[in-house]
Design an enzyme around this catalytic site. Sequence first.
Site, mmCIF file in Angstrom:
data_model
loop_
_atom_site.group_PDB
_atom_site.id
_atom_site.type_symbol
_atom_site.label_atom_id
_atom_site.label_comp_id
_atom_site.label_asym_id
_atom_site.label_seq_id
_atom_site.Cartn_x
_atom_site.Cartn_y
_atom_site.Cartn_z
ATOM 1 N N SER A 11 53.244 72.179 -4.819
ATOM 2 C CA SER A 11 51.974 72.578 -4.265
ATOM 3 C C SER A 11 51.179 71.221 -4.376
ATOM 4 O O SER A 11 51.187 70.354 -5.099
ATOM 5 C CB SER A 11 51.245 73.580 -4.951
ATOM 6 O OG SER A 11 50.615 73.046 -6.180
ATOM 7 N N ASP A 12 50.170 71.111 -3.151
ATOM 8 C CA ASP A 12 49.279 70.164 -3.273
ATOM 9 C C ASP A 12 48.068 70.560 -4.608
ATOM 10 O O ASP A 12 48.197 71.547 -4.940
ATOM 11 C CB ASP A 12 48.302 69.836 -2.013
ATOM 12 C CG ASP A 12 47.830 68.750 -1.660
ATOM 13 O OD1 ASP A 12 47.590 67.827 -2.889
ATOM 14 O OD2 ASP A 12 47.546 68.248 -0.625
ATOM 15 N N TRP A 13 47.378 69.613 -5.070
ATOM 16 C CA TRP A 13 46.536 69.789 -6.368
ATOM 17 C C TRP A 13 45.519 70.831 -6.135
ATOM 18 O O TRP A 13 44.722 70.617 -5.450
ATOM 19 C CB TRP A 13 46.328 68.385 -6.477
ATOM 20 C CG TRP A 13 47.141 67.426 -7.629
ATOM 21 C CD1 TRP A 13 46.642 67.029 -8.606
ATOM 22 C CD2 TRP A 13 48.385 67.328 -7.303
ATOM 23 N NE1 TRP A 13 47.848 66.421 -9.222
ATOM 24 C CE2 TRP A 13 48.982 66.550 -8.440
ATOM 25 C CE3 TRP A 13 49.476 67.737 -6.246
ATOM 26 C CZ2 TRP A 13 50.348 66.161 -8.677
ATOM 27 C CZ3 TRP A 13 50.631 67.160 -6.603
ATOM 28 C CH2 TRP A 13 51.220 66.441 -7.813
ATOM 29 N N ALA A 66 46.318 73.733 -4.581
ATOM 30 C CA ALA A 66 46.483 74.385 -3.311
ATOM 31 C C ALA A 66 47.313 75.932 -3.529
ATOM 32 O O ALA A 66 47.500 76.696 -2.724
ATOM 33 C CB ALA A 66 47.294 73.631 -2.083
#
Length: 870
Positions: free
Chosen positions: A290-292, A294
Amino acid sequence: MKSLFALALLASSSSAIAASIGPEHQLYKRDLATSDPSYPSPWMDPEADGWEDAYAKARAFVSQLTLLEKVNLTTGVGWEGEQCVGQNGAIPRLGLRSLCMHDSPVGVRGSDFNSVFPSGQTAAATFDRILMNRRGYAMGEEAKGKGVTVLLGPVAGPLGRMPEGGRNWEGFSPDPVLTGVGIAETIKGIQDAGTIACAKHFIGNEQEHFRQVGEARGYGFRIAESLSSNIDDKTMHELYLWPFADAVRAGVGSVMCSYQQVNNSYACQNSKLLNDLLKNELGFQGFVMSDWQAQHTGAASAVAGLDMTMPGDTEFNTGRSFWGANLTIGVVNGTVPEYRIDDMAMRIMAAFFKVGKTIDQPPINFDFWTSDTYGPVHWVAKQGYQQINYHVDVQADHGVLIREIAAKGTVLLKNTGVLPLSKPKFVAVIGDDAGPNIRGPNSCSDRGCDDGTLAMAWGSGTANFPYLVTPDAALLAQAVADGSRYESILTNYAPAQTRSLVQQANVTAIVFVNADSGEGYINVDSNEGDRRNLTLWRNGDDLVKNVSSWCSNTIVVIHSTGPVLVTDWYDSPNITAILWAGIPGQESGNSITDVLYGKVNPSGRTPFTWGATRESFGTDVLYTPNNGAGAPQQDFSEGVFIDYRHFDKADAPLIYEFGYGLSYTTFEYSNIQVQKSNPGTYTPTTGTTAAAPTFGNFSTDLNDYVFPSNLQYVYQYIYPYLNTSDARNASQDPHFGQTAAEFLPPNATDSTSQPLLRSSGKSTPGGNRKLYDVMYTITADITNTGSIAGDEVPQLYLSLGGPDDPKVVLRDFDRIRINPGQTSQFRATLTRRDLSNWDTTLQDWVVSEYPKTAYVGSSSRKLDLSVVLA
Ligand SMILES: *[C@@H]1O[C@H](CO)[C@@H](O)[C@H](O)[C@H]1NC(C)=O
Ligand SMILES: *[C@@H]1O[C@H](CO)[C@@H](O)[C@H](O)[C@H]1NC(C)=O
Ligand SMILES: *[C@@H]1O[C@H](CO)[C@@H](O)[C@H](O)[C@H]1NC(C)=O
Ligand SMILES: *[C@@H]1O[C@H](CO)[C@@H](O)[C@H](O)[C@H]1NC(C)=O
Ligand SMILES: *[C@@H]1O[C@H](CO)[C@@H](O)[C@H](O)[C@H]1NC(C)=O
Ligand SMILES: *[C@@H]1O[C@H](CO)[C@@H](O)[C@H](O)[C@H]1NC(C)=O
Ligand SMILES: *[C@@H]1O[C@H](CO)[C@@H](O)[C@H](O)[C@H]1NC(C)=O
Ligand SMILES: *[C@@H]1O[C@H](CO)[C@@H](O)[C@H](O)[C@H]1NC(C)=O
Ligand SMILES: *[C@@H]1O[C@H](CO)[C@@H](O)[C@H](O)[C@H]1NC(C)=O
Ligand SMILES: *[C@@H]1O[C@H](CO)[C@@H](O)[C@H](O)[C@H]1NC(C)=O
Ligand SMILES: *[C@@H]1O[C@H](CO)[C@@H](O)[C@H](O)[C@H]1NC(C)=O
């Protein structure tokens, strides 16, 4: 495709004013774009090309793991929990340290004694596969030297739908083929050097505005959910997914899902994106991270195809996680099927082994949160005081490569003959973009300012400069060596002094101007990541106009993150040359000096179109929510028509077309030839996968998962352990107690054998093998008709021929060194994918019946040669 988003479009025009935003303007959920479910989540293929050894090693390792250890692999330890920007849990029993997930696509972020490379966009402008690959390799080496396991890059999302998009510079180009080549070569370089690459951001992450709810609040908008990028299936395949297919085919080890939603489903829990497109169709074997922040759900994201949550906490520093203890409980109570946690662990470890890593990795020798030598290893907890920075110099001789890439990525847009310079009598350099940031090149956090020369834009895609050669410093040194007179005025705001300087006899005036942008968490001069306009910053246009009104030999150098409007002044007879020097990195001044003085004969090509007006681009950032308090809706209603495809279709006014760039010599194209190959007909993939395997076993007694009594609990740290053997109390999930059948979609936990998609490969990452069959080989002769050696960038374009197709699309290119008077052959290929359109009914690539024409030339609009494909 036109009517798809009609309702959402209607609403976007009716609620453009911030003041009018309110629940009454919110669209009915039923009117919004939706995403079809796709379950179950695909498991790894033991026979996938290039992954066989990695799979075997991963299976041997993962088979030894306990459930807690598997959960540790998948879950970050929380924001600021360890030294890197993201780290997962370790497996001490087997000697595996925590993996380091770390920025950025231009260098090791927040470290020291590392290099800063030219941006992806500048690398794209070289149109040079070898340089793209060498850049990736050098970055992979530096990351490895610091102890980084996964380098968070390269970037194909944003692709560059809107020229204002804040992070376009981190990626390559709005053309999917150029980006596809760029991302694949970079990945191969990074991974050959022993570091896992992470293709990001998957997908539709085209603007910074509204990507995160909390961030939007920071600039004054209350929205309950992130932006939704609404993308139809054909556009997805022919444009945005295309470079990710190349990334998967190049063997990328990880993919980062993005912040925003696609069709109103968050990208990190969108099963259509992760399970269907990425893992089923493209056959991706690595792991999705995941993006941070997200990730927004636990079990739902697990079954939708997410494999690792970063940085692990629900939101920064909550000390709670959607996974961690929740994932342990979820597997034990059967919500998350056992095969899924096993597959997550397999994917992570297979990527690890694929790039040649071994369990005894060297330690992480830097700390992202401080440059102090000693400090707390658990930064937010202020625990574990020890040496955390070893100041390891990883630069090697990368400065030479950086200088070369930025010079070869510099695009000569105009030259009346004044360039190259040769011992000019008097050089006057004007503008703050020529000089230093007087507070130091690294003084603004994550480069969130526009002071001094622009050699890096802002956000997480940055790194600390080891040094920054300014244009002023390099041009001064050249002038001294040549015996030229030299004066510089390193501000845009000294008109009187500037005027009196550039009006003097014998002057060559070089004006440096810029336009910056970056990531949405930093606002620079009212630009919330995305640019708020396409003009030059710091009164750059006035500066250029002023200098050129006073001096008949004015050269303009632009540093920017994308196109700027040059319409007002580019054709002034006093402006004798214009160069776009992109975002060049640490050797900026040397690179531009090499080009201005002809040590490098320019051959960069613009990787985007320079439209005449902002409106000419046809797309723009959504700056104001258009769905009340609901998710803002960004409809990609232009389909595949972005950048040059749009300009060609709409006949919109432009100044410099995609692929354009001048040289100090001249080239002539002749003798186009086409050779047809016979790779046989397309064979849709048939058959099924094996059933999902599981590796190892686990106890269903929750007492086996409580915190070990001897464990030193680190503040806010995310663990796989439970505080109590009472599941409800340990989880504290407000909705605790629902069964998988109650809240997960049908088939989400199915582990039986599944049908293969016809467009997918049988063990061929990137899709059906037949898509990459070469159908035609096209050759042309290129003669250097000038008097000096130079590189030419011949480009192959294709007209797919249908009424809904772009006029032409780039399909191949090369960069060829040719001596004066010599002729070289350009050789390019067209694969089956190159010739195909995505058929939404068949759900496969199809070569249409329309007649197809191939073109060869030096830009998207200078296509001297053509041949009809029979
Ligand atoms: C989004 O919706 C469009 C229109 O229904 C559809 O063509 C496309 O496949 C959807 N994409 C995703 C990822 O759900
Ligand atoms: C999980 O990771 C943490 C942090 O690295 C470590 O302290 C712990 O021992 C690991 N647990 C297991 C079961 O390996
Ligand atoms: C489990 O997840 C829920 C959200 O789904 C969260 O509220 C809770 O704090 C998490 N529990 C732990 C132990 O992190
Ligand atoms: C310098 O300027 C003077 C005055 O215009 C002119 O006569 C002379 O030729 C110039 N010299 C060069 C090298 O440009
Ligand atoms: C465009 O934005 C830049 C950077 O914020 C600013 O300097 C400039 O004044 C703006 N231009 C216009 C025409 O508003
Ligand atoms: C341009 O010149 C005018 C007139 O001298 C001056 O008022 C203005 O500040 C100048 N602007 C820049 C950016 O040099
Ligand atoms: C070009 O520069 C000369 C000064 O050398 C000036 O007189 C003239 O007005 C300028 N022309 C333009 C179009 O700016
Ligand atoms: C898992 O399998 C191993 C090896 O067969 C066995 O020793 C262990 O007791 C099993 N653990 C559980 C929790 O079933
Ligand atoms: C678990 O226990 C630790 C240590 O007492 C505490 O800080 C943490 O908040 C607890 N977590 C939950 C989910 O109750
Ligand atoms: C199983 O555990 C997950 C994660 O804590 C939780 O969300 C879910 O409600 C639990 N289901 C049951 C039936 O206990
Ligand atoms: C679930 O899977 C079965 C076969 O495995 C399939 O027939 C059915 O359509 C699937 N259901 C959904 C909602 O995808």
